[in-house]
Design an enzyme around this catalytic site. Structure first.
Site, PDB file in Angstrom:
ATOM      1  N   GLY A   7     -34.236  97.748 -21.867  1.00  0.00           N
ATOM      2  CA  GLY A   7     -33.372  96.960 -22.313  1.00  0.00           C
ATOM      3  C   GLY A   7     -32.242  97.615 -22.947  1.00  0.00           C
ATOM      4  O   GLY A   7     -32.522  97.267 -23.914  1.00  0.00           O
ATOM      5  N   ALA A   8     -31.597  98.602 -22.736  1.00  0.00           N
ATOM      6  CA  ALA A   8     -31.364  99.712 -23.704  1.00  0.00           C
ATOM      7  C   ALA A   8     -29.450  99.705 -23.397  1.00  0.00           C
ATOM      8  O   ALA A   8     -29.137 100.240 -23.116  1.00  0.00           O
ATOM      9  CB  ALA A   8     -31.456 100.933 -23.335  1.00  0.00           C
ATOM     10  N   ALA A 131     -23.181  96.380 -31.295  1.00  0.00           N
ATOM     11  CA  ALA A 131     -22.710  97.003 -30.311  1.00  0.00           C
ATOM     12  C   ALA A 131     -22.067  97.082 -29.240  1.00  0.00           C
ATOM     13  O   ALA A 131     -21.801  95.355 -29.010  1.00  0.00           O
ATOM     14  CB  ALA A 131     -24.414  97.710 -30.225  1.00  0.00           C
ATOM     15  N   LYS A 187     -29.080  82.241 -35.805  1.00  0.00           N
ATOM     16  CA  LYS A 187     -28.071  82.551 -35.049  1.00  0.00           C
ATOM     17  C   LYS A 187     -27.660  82.492 -33.777  1.00  0.00           C
ATOM     18  O   LYS A 187     -26.030  82.583 -33.738  1.00  0.00           O
ATOM     19  CB  LYS A 187     -29.236  84.190 -34.605  1.00  0.00           C
ATOM     20  CG  LYS A 187     -29.003  84.996 -33.947  1.00  0.00           C
ATOM     21  CD  LYS A 187     -28.013  85.899 -34.816  1.00  0.00           C
ATOM     22  CE  LYS A 187     -26.489  86.677 -33.606  1.00  0.00           C
ATOM     23  NZ  LYS A 187     -27.061  87.744 -32.517  1.00  0.00           N
ATOM     24  N   SER A 259     -21.627  89.647 -27.188  1.00  0.00           N
ATOM     25  CA  SER A 259     -22.106  90.776 -25.975  1.00  0.00           C
ATOM     26  C   SER A 259     -21.113  89.679 -25.206  1.00  0.00           C
ATOM     27  O   SER A 259     -21.358  90.089 -24.094  1.00  0.00           O
ATOM     28  CB  SER A 259     -23.076  90.502 -26.348  1.00  0.00           C
ATOM     29  OG  SER A 259     -24.275  89.170 -26.150  1.00  0.00           O
ATOM     30  N   GLU A 272     -24.936  84.618 -21.000  1.00  0.00           N
ATOM     31  CA  GLU A 272     -25.735  83.839 -21.095  1.00  0.00           C
ATOM     32  C   GLU A 272     -25.746  81.996 -21.631  1.00  0.00           C
ATOM     33  O   GLU A 272     -26.719  81.421 -22.305  1.00  0.00           O
ATOM     34  CB  GLU A 272     -26.777  84.452 -22.746  1.00  0.00           C
ATOM     35  CG  GLU A 272     -27.122  86.108 -22.699  1.00  0.00           C
ATOM     36  CD  GLU A 272     -27.906  86.521 -23.068  1.00  0.00           C
ATOM     37  OE1 GLU A 272     -26.988  87.213 -24.388  1.00  0.00           O
ATOM     38  OE2 GLU A 272     -28.765  87.255 -23.295  1.00  0.00           O
TER      39      GLU A 272
HETATM   40  N1  LIG Z   1     -23.898  93.645 -27.731  1.00  0.00           N
HETATM   41  C1  LIG Z   1     -24.324  92.751 -29.844  1.00  0.00           C
HETATM   42  O1  LIG Z   1     -23.645  92.832 -30.155  1.00  0.00           O
HETATM   43  C2  LIG Z   1     -25.775  92.088 -29.466  1.00  0.00           C
HETATM   44  C3  LIG Z   1     -26.064  91.386 -28.622  1.00  0.00           C
HETATM   45  N2  LIG Z   1     -27.465  90.589 -28.761  1.00  0.00           N
HETATM   46  C4  LIG Z   1     -28.280  90.760 -27.473  1.00  0.00           C
HETATM   47  O2  LIG Z   1     -28.947  90.968 -27.154  1.00  0.00           O
HETATM   48  C5  LIG Z   1     -29.682  91.178 -25.744  1.00  0.00           C
HETATM   49  C6  LIG Z   1     -28.924  92.731 -24.934  1.00  0.00           C
HETATM   50  O3  LIG Z   1     -27.482  92.287 -24.952  1.00  0.00           O
HETATM   51  P1  LIG Z   1     -26.398  93.468 -25.124  1.00  0.00           P
HETATM   52  O4  LIG Z   1     -27.251  94.668 -25.148  1.00  0.00           O
HETATM   53  O5  LIG Z   1     -25.241  94.054 -25.448  1.00  0.00           O
HETATM   54  O6  LIG Z   1     -26.358  93.950 -23.625  1.00  0.00           O
HETATM   55  P2  LIG Z   1     -25.416  94.367 -22.468  1.00  0.00           P
HETATM   56  O7  LIG Z   1     -24.966  94.142 -21.652  1.00  0.00           O
HETATM   57  O8  LIG Z   1     -24.860  96.174 -23.003  1.00  0.00           O
HETATM   58  O9  LIG Z   1     -27.240  95.719 -21.825  1.00  0.00           O
HETATM   59  C7  LIG Z   1     -27.976  94.216 -20.750  1.00  0.00           C
HETATM   60  C8  LIG Z   1     -27.996  95.242 -19.511  1.00  0.00           C
HETATM   61  O10 LIG Z   1     -27.100  94.979 -18.643  1.00  0.00           O
HETATM   62  C9  LIG Z   1     -26.972  95.699 -17.752  1.00  0.00           C
HETATM   63  N3  LIG Z   1     -26.221  96.490 -17.687  1.00  0.00           N
HETATM   64  C10 LIG Z   1     -24.707  96.156 -19.292  1.00  0.00           C
HETATM   65  N4  LIG Z   1     -24.027  96.536 -18.048  1.00  0.00           N
HETATM   66  C11 LIG Z   1     -23.391  96.767 -17.285  1.00  0.00           C
HETATM   67  C12 LIG Z   1     -22.547  97.503 -16.659  1.00  0.00           C
HETATM   68  N5  LIG Z   1     -20.649  98.012 -17.209  1.00  0.00           N
HETATM   69  N6  LIG Z   1     -22.932  97.912 -15.123  1.00  0.00           N
HETATM   70  C13 LIG Z   1     -24.290  98.192 -14.931  1.00  0.00           C
HETATM   71  N7  LIG Z   1     -25.450  97.114 -15.640  1.00  0.00           N
HETATM   72  C14 LIG Z   1     -24.875  97.179 -16.767  1.00  0.00           C
HETATM   73  C15 LIG Z   1     -27.562  96.684 -17.849  1.00  0.00           C
HETATM   74  O11 LIG Z   1     -29.534  96.267 -17.319  1.00  0.00           O
HETATM   75  P3  LIG Z   1     -29.381  96.247 -15.780  1.00  0.00           P
HETATM   76  O12 LIG Z   1     -28.590  97.296 -14.625  1.00  0.00           O
HETATM   77  O13 LIG Z   1     -31.098  96.436 -15.464  1.00  0.00           O
HETATM   78  O14 LIG Z   1     -28.257  94.820 -15.359  1.00  0.00           O
HETATM   79  C16 LIG Z   1     -28.006  96.357 -19.396  1.00  0.00           C
HETATM   80  O15 LIG Z   1     -29.458  96.785 -20.350  1.00  0.00           O
HETATM   81  C17 LIG Z   1     -28.613  89.923 -25.672  1.00  0.00           C
HETATM   82  O16 LIG Z   1     -29.661  88.634 -25.777  1.00  0.00           O
HETATM   83  C18 LIG Z   1     -27.936  89.121 -26.573  1.00  0.00           C
HETATM   84  O17 LIG Z   1     -26.926  88.661 -26.794  1.00  0.00           O
HETATM   85  C19 LIG Z   1     -28.085  90.420 -29.946  1.00  0.00           C
HETATM   86  C20 LIG Z   1     -27.445  90.488 -30.944  1.00  0.00           C
HETATM   87  C21 LIG Z   1     -25.529  91.862 -30.710  1.00  0.00           C
HETATM   88  C1  LIG Z   2     -23.549  87.968 -33.849  1.00  0.00           C
HETATM   89  C2  LIG Z   2     -22.748  88.770 -32.843  1.00  0.00           C
HETATM   90  C3  LIG Z   2     -21.738  88.419 -32.551  1.00  0.00           C
HETATM   91  C4  LIG Z   2     -23.090  89.766 -33.002  1.00  0.00           C
HETATM   92  O1  LIG Z   2     -24.480  90.714 -34.212  1.00  0.00           O
HETATM   93  C5  LIG Z   2     -23.782  88.933 -31.427  1.00  0.00           C
HETATM   94  O2  LIG Z   2     -24.617  88.350 -31.378  1.00  0.00           O
HETATM   95  C6  LIG Z   2     -23.159  89.448 -30.049  1.00  0.00           C
HETATM   96  O3  LIG Z   2     -23.071  90.350 -29.956  1.00  0.00           O
HETATM   97  O4  LIG Z   2     -23.964  88.709 -29.153  1.00  0.00           O
END
Ligand SMILES: NC(=O)C1=CN([C@@H]2O[C@H](COP(=O)(O)OP(=O)(O)OC[C@H]3O[C@@H](n4cnc5c(N)ncnc54)[C@H](OP(=O)(O)O)[C@@H]3O)[C@@H](O)[C@H]2O)C=CC1
Ligand SMILES: CC(C)(CO)C(=O)C(=O)O
Length: 311
Positions: A7-8, A131, A187, A259, A272
């Site tokens: 899950g990148a 991020a 969190k 996110s 989510e």
């Molecule tokens: N972003 C943040 O700052 C933070 C996020 N988190 C948590 O971490 C986990 C992952 O979050 P996050 O990295 O933000 O998730 P993203 O939305 O960036 O990525 C998750 C997945 O969604 C799909 N995806 C994302 N964007 C697109 C797009 N534009 N088009 C097509 N597919 C897409 C991809 O997989 P696929 O194509 O297989 O669907 C991807 O691996 C969650 O539980 C989140 O709540 C926790 C802390 C901070």
């Molecule tokens: C706490 C916060 C807002 C950043 O770490 C987060 O978890 C998110 O963006 O989903």
């Protein structure tokens, strides 16, 4: 140690980049074809604390993982609703000794993990790193953060401590928690306020915090989380939690769009919410604890998903 990030997306890419810069052999696995192809061709392109950085990393498309070499550690970073599918698809690279660390936001992931991974290999935690994806293969990363984690299997404390040290060696600022369920609720209070409120109000965390009603809304939601957690014998320190939530207004991260905002407002993707405020609503109904703010917020986010045609 051979590591995979399963899950990148935004935050998975951050962990991949930081581990790679720390000298770790790290592979990114994701289901989004354009994203994986872009990283394969051009590397992961990050605006990292204001500087443009490109990192070449091995990548695998989720559907094509097959039975490659086993990893020592897999950090899962899908969205909550994608976790089961990812765990199913990566079975071939999980060995008897492969540790799986889950840092997703939200509640209830252990039940899913246990269907695919033996309990002794499961480690659970959360992160305050942030991020954002700016396009396929491109991320924007700023600010600082932390990770807390704990073993799920009995007697695996030393492994959890070593895992925290391993992540910290790449600057991820990880620590062992001896009460991760408390930390996960803590969190979840951040996500149960910042994520949904910035999404509904179309603003970043700092802009929300600057409104005159922000404090009262945060207090009410945190109290709902605490009332539900209490039934599960987790005694949340409400005042500390409010201060923790409000630390999101610190200028170092106040510009972050959480996110959930990125999902729904920027990318028209489903959120989510059912794993955050929605989980509190469901538990509240089950336990007979009123959670009116979480109920309304969950319904409003679902309504917004419909209005925006989120997929
Ligand atoms: N972003 C943040 O700052 C933070 C996020 N988190 C948590 O971490 C986990 C992952 O979050 P996050 O990295 O933000 O998730 P993203 O939305 O960036 O990525 C998750 C997945 O969604 C799909 N995806 C994302 N964007 C697109 C797009 N534009 N088009 C097509 N597919 C897409 C991809 O997989 P696929 O194509 O297989 O669907 C991807 O691996 C969650 O539980 C989140 O709540 C926790 C802390 C901070
Ligand atoms: C706490 C916060 C807002 C950043 O770490 C987060 O978890 C998110 O963006 O989903």
């Amino acid at each position: 140690m051979k590591v995979a990030i399963a899950g990148a997306g935004a935050i998975g890419s951050r962990f991949g980049l930081m581990l790679s810069q720390g000298g770790v052999d790290v592979t990114l696995i994701d289901g989004w074809k354009e994203h994986i192809n872009a990283i394969r061709e051009n590397g992961l392109q990050a605006n990292y604390n204001g500087k443009d950085v490109t990192v070449k990393l091995p990548v695998m498309l989720q559907a094509e993982v097959g039975r490659a070499e086993k990893f020592d550690l897999v950090v899962v970073f899908t969205k909550s609703m994608q976790l089961a599918q990812m765990l199913h698809d990566i079975q071939g690279v999980l060995g008897e000794q492969t540790k799986v660390l889950c840092l997703l936001n939200g509640l209830g992931h252990v039940e899913t993990l246990e269907k695919y991974v033996q309990r002794d290999n499961i480690f659970l935690g959360n992160t305050m790193w942030t991020a954002g994806l700016t396009g396929p293969g491109k991320v924007k990363l700023f600010g600082s953060g932390s990770v807390e984690l704990e073993n799920v299997g009995d007697g695996k404390q030393d492994d959890a401590k070593q895992l925290a040290e391993f992540l910290s060696a790449s600057g991820l600022n990880a620590s062992y928690s001896d009460n991760i369920l408390y930390s996960i609720y803590r969190k979840a209070c951040v996500n149960g306020t910042m994520n949904c409120l910035t999404t509904l109000l179309d603003c970043n965390m700092g802009q929300f915090g600057a409104t005159s009603t922000a404090h009262q809304i945060v207090v009410t939601i945190v109290k709902e989380f605490a009332a539900v957690a209490k039934v599960e014998k987790i005694d949340l320190d409400v005042d500390e939690l409010i201060a923790h939530v409000e630390s999101c207004y610190d200028p170092s991260i106040s510009g972050h769009y959480p996110s959930m905002y990125q999902d729904l407002i920027q990318n028209k993707r489903k959120t989510e919410i059912d794993y955050i405020n929605g989980a509190i609503s469901r538990k509240g109904r089950k336990y007979g604890v009123p959670t009116p703010y979480c109920d309304l917020i969950t319904e409003m986010i679902h309504a917004k998903e419909e209005l925006l045609g989120a997929k």
